[in-house]
Design a protein around this motif. Structure first.
Motif, short mmCIF file in Angstrom:
data_model
loop_
_atom_site.label_atom_id
_atom_site.label_comp_id
_atom_site.label_asym_id
_atom_site.label_seq_id
_atom_site.Cartn_x
_atom_site.Cartn_y
_atom_site.Cartn_z
N MET A 1 111.95 68.61 58.55
CA MET A 1 112.15 67.54 57.57
C MET A 1 111.07 66.47 57.68
O MET A 1 110.57 65.96 56.67
N LEU A 2 110.68 66.12 58.90
CA LEU A 2 109.62 65.12 59.10
C LEU A 2 108.28 65.64 58.60
O LEU A 2 107.53 64.90 57.95
N ILE A 3 107.98 66.90 58.87
CA ILE A 3 106.72 67.49 58.40
C ILE A 3 106.70 67.54 56.87
O ILE A 3 105.70 67.19 56.23
N THR A 4 107.81 67.99 56.28
CA THR A 4 107.89 68.09 54.82
C THR A 4 107.72 66.72 54.16
O THR A 4 106.99 66.59 53.17
N ALA A 5 108.38 65.71 54.72
CA ALA A 5 108.27 64.37 54.16
C ALA A 5 106.85 63.84 54.24
O ALA A 5 106.35 63.22 53.29
N PHE A 6 106.19 64.07 55.36
CA PHE A 6 104.81 63.61 55.51
C PHE A 6 103.88 64.30 54.53
O PHE A 6 103.04 63.66 53.88
N ALA A 7 104.02 65.63 54.40
CA ALA A 7 103.14 66.39 53.51
C ALA A 7 103.33 65.98 52.05
O ALA A 7 102.36 65.72 51.33
N ILE A 8 104.59 65.90 51.61
CA ILE A 8 104.86 65.55 50.22
C ILE A 8 104.56 64.09 49.96
O ILE A 8 103.99 63.74 48.91
N GLY A 9 104.93 63.21 50.89
CA GLY A 9 104.66 61.78 50.69
C GLY A 9 103.19 61.47 50.60
O GLY A 9 102.74 60.77 49.69
#
Length: 316
Positions: A54-62
């Motif tokens: 979830m942290l990786i996904t949020a960083f990539a999309i954000g």
């Protein structure tokens, strides 16, 4: 940025980081059996990979959403307009349609992730590199063609599902909705390495975002846009398509921080994404008993927020 604005943004980011930390702690510890060592270790084993993804996904999309909006000088669009989500669903449908749901390409999480990332990355690099050359680096034309490609991919995918075996379609359906319920922990390190390499190779272009006159035809836009598509490819290949997440968190970061510094904007957007995903998954698991994926809440909330942004911009 003056000293007052700098201190204000640092405080806001610090508070936002604390909220993310609280959400992460709550996700890890809610309904955990502390009196049993085995149950505690089992819960940590299950929840830790989910939290990291979830942290990786949020960083990539954000980060990708902030850069994408700055490139095209428009804050109410997201990278999904490039057709990445539709390409993801087409790839998954084509694999099941051609090879079957029991094949290694569909059933092996590592191989499936590699295929998704490879095909999405190659298609994005080739297609958008050609588009930039053909349109003389005109971002608006690229967006228009991306929207057409999105409809084209969706049409092919819809045709495949109509003639697909119903049992195969049932197996496919679960992979087309973004979910953090079944996370493959083996791809975490690989995804982190890819993101680190992208940041390293684009570090100069990212530093110039603060001073560039964006929206004009510049070669840097192509490199950044390709970086954006690869970031979205990594996030989408990990968990599935989350269409409105980038729109929500990027605009929340811009409204909260009110700065042109992309270091703060990207960090703020990533933190908002982490809070939304972790908090949303906490509700999904403990309030709704996995009945509704977190992507459903994000899509509904994102659609409402998008209408608000359109009406607000129109009044402005």
């Amino acid at each position: 940025m003056n000293r007052t604005a700098y201190r204000s943004n640092v405080k806001k980011i610090t508070v936002l980081a604390l909220f993310v930390l609280l959400a992460a702690v709550a996700y890890m510890l809610v309904e955990v059996h502390f009196d049993s060592t085995k149950l505690f270790q089992y819960a940590m084993k299950i929840r830790t990979p989910k939290l990291i993804v979830m942290l990786i996904t949020a960083f990539a999309i954000g980060g990708a959403s902030i850069v994408f909006q700055s490139i095209i000088n428009n804050t109410i669009v997201t990278p999904c307009l490039l057709g990445m989500n539709s390409l993801y669903t087409l790839i998954h449908t084509a694999v099941v349609f051609c090879a079957g749901s029991a094949s290694a390409l569909a059933s092996n999480p590592n191989l499936s992730f590699a295929v998704d990332l490879l095909l999405m990355g190659v298609v994005a690099t080739v297609v958008y590199s050609c588009l930039f050359r053909k349109t003389n680096h005109n971002i608006l034309y690229v967006l228009l063609i991306g929207t057409v490609l999105s409809s084209f991919f969706s049409s092919i995918q819809s045709t495949m599902t109509r003639i697909m075996d119903p049992n195969e379609y049932d197996a496919l359906l679960n992979t087309l909705v973004a979910s953090f319920s079944n996370i493959n922990s083996e791809i975490i390190v690989f995804s982190l390495v890819l993101l680190a390499l992208l940041i390293f190779f684009l570090r100069k272009e990212l530093a110039l975002l603060d001073v560039l006159t964006l929206g004009k035809a510049q070669a840097i836009n192509r490199r950044l846009l390709l970086g954006v598509t690869l970031c979205i490819a990594i996030a989408t290949a990990m968990v599935g398509p989350i269409s409105f997440l980038g729109l929500i968190i990027a605009n929340l970061a811009r409204q909260l921080l009110k700065t042109y510094r992309h270091t703060y904007l990207i960090l703020g957007s990533a933190l908002f994404g982490m809070f939304v995903l972790v908090g949303g998954q906490l509700l999904v698991e403990h309030a709704f008993a996995y009945a509704i994926p977190v992507s459903v809440f994000i899509t509904v909330g994102g659609g409402i927020y998008f209408l608000y942004l359109l009406l607000n911009n129109r009044r402005a």
